[in-house]
Design an enzyme around this catalytic site. Sequence first.
Site, PDB file in Angstrom:
ATOM      1  N   GLN A 136       0.813  -1.341   0.323  1.00 34.89           N
ATOM      2  CA  GLN A 136      -0.072   0.167   0.230  1.00 34.89           C
ATOM      3  C   GLN A 136       0.171   1.442   0.256  1.00 34.89           C
ATOM      4  OE1 GLN A 136      -2.240  -0.987   3.464  1.00 34.89           O
ATOM      5  NE2 GLN A 136      -1.342   0.394   4.868  1.00 34.89           N
ATOM      6  N   VAL A 137       0.606   2.529  -0.146  1.00 39.77           N
ATOM      7  CA  VAL A 137       1.057   3.785  -0.646  1.00 39.77           C
ATOM      8  C   VAL A 137       1.045   4.634  -0.054  1.00 39.77           C
ATOM      9  CG1 VAL A 137       1.889   5.320  -2.558  1.00 39.77           C
ATOM     10  CG2 VAL A 137       1.156   3.037  -3.039  1.00 39.77           C
ATOM     11  N   ASP A 283       1.450  -4.276 -17.242  1.00 41.00           N
ATOM     12  CA  ASP A 283       0.461  -4.072 -15.693  1.00 41.00           C
ATOM     13  C   ASP A 283      -0.645  -3.058 -15.981  1.00 41.00           C
ATOM     14  OD1 ASP A 283      -1.115  -4.804 -13.286  1.00 41.00           O
ATOM     15  OD2 ASP A 283       0.168  -4.038 -12.315  1.00 41.00           O
TER      16      ASP A 283
END
Length: 436
Positions: A136-137, A283
């Site tokens: 997560q960022v 992606d």
Amino acid sequence: MASEPDDKLPPQGRFNRLRKLAGLSMHVGSEVLKTGAKHLAGSSPSELLSLGTAEKLVATLGEMKGAAMKLGQALSMDQDLLTPEVRQMLAKLQNQAPAMSYAQVSRVVKEELGAPPEELFREFSREALAAASLGQVHRAVLHDGRKVAVKVQYPGIDASMGHDMDNLGLVVKTVSKTSKMMDGTAYFQEFRDELMLELDYRREAMLAAGFSQSVAKLPDLYVPQVIVDRSARRVLTLELLEGLTLKDWVTTSPDNDARFRVARQLIRATYGPFLDAGEIHADPHPGNFMVMPDGRMGLLDFGSIKRFSPGFVAANRRMFHQALRLETLDVLALCREVGFTVDIPEAEAEALLREVLHIAGRSMRAAPYDYATCDINRDLRNHFTRNAARFLRIKPPPEAMMFFRATGGLAQNLRMLGANGDFRQVFLEVGALVEQ
């Protein structure tokens, strides 16, 4: 700081994860079978999955993270399989998922960088900016005032991914034993290797720096700078880009000129680095592209940058330029040069492959082209389904998997944007980056 429970970690244990996926598969499979039965009975159900089932998918796949979450992200991109409501629900997996606690984030940062976030950064948000399949960022500010995004890997995700690959590998091995025609072990190994490599953020930092060079000829694209002294194996710090991710930008109802500009940038971001430098961003979900206030497109998430063999690039480059010149292609010879193997009569194989290229190349030939009514992915899927037994005897090289993932995702994103314009000219511009 008081410790917090590790209730947001990905479920551990190979069989625990298999049990969760098996239960989910039974639930989804039952609904899909019911939908198929309605089709056979002559009715036309409006959706493949109900909103309730989509909610269950988001909850389970978001909790599991890793390969399972990537599956949900891929499903959310296909406009032909699901209703807008269901796709919107699954789209939550593109940059939102149950967050891990700040105590876990702080522990990973300290283990990797030697100090907690409060010491390493002037500011560090306790709330996640986005949650993805592997980490997560968080927003942060360096001591020199630069705004950054810090990606922190979920604890235990390496083991979870390994378990997922073991489970999937067992399925592939079992299916492959039934028939040589069904042998997918080489493709699975390519998929597994690429996915497991994404766990090393030091590699992603290197790929990001390399990709920045690969888009240097395309000034309307931007790769954020890597902050090397705040990055490690499980922590990656990049320059923070301001703007809206593609999936959020689309909801602002931009006009056709704006949508065409962004669509052009997506094509350049996919084919430009491939044709020029032999690598591709593999992606393509819309959370990885950002529309910046100055009009540039920011690129995000570089763990799946795929670098191809020189022969694969050279043959595809030749095919691309010949298609742009509207020449009659020696399809079979080019596909064999790319690395395809063919185990059916040549005339059959050529007809099948020629139709694939004809469908996929529509927007390269027609001007203008309207992506709002684009049926490329649907028609390709129908073509493969109608000729499944013969296509099983035409095998692309394993490295082509990531190329197909990137270009198929590009087509889905262009369909989502729905721009109308002279896309043939866009492809000609990209082709001019590397003249033949």
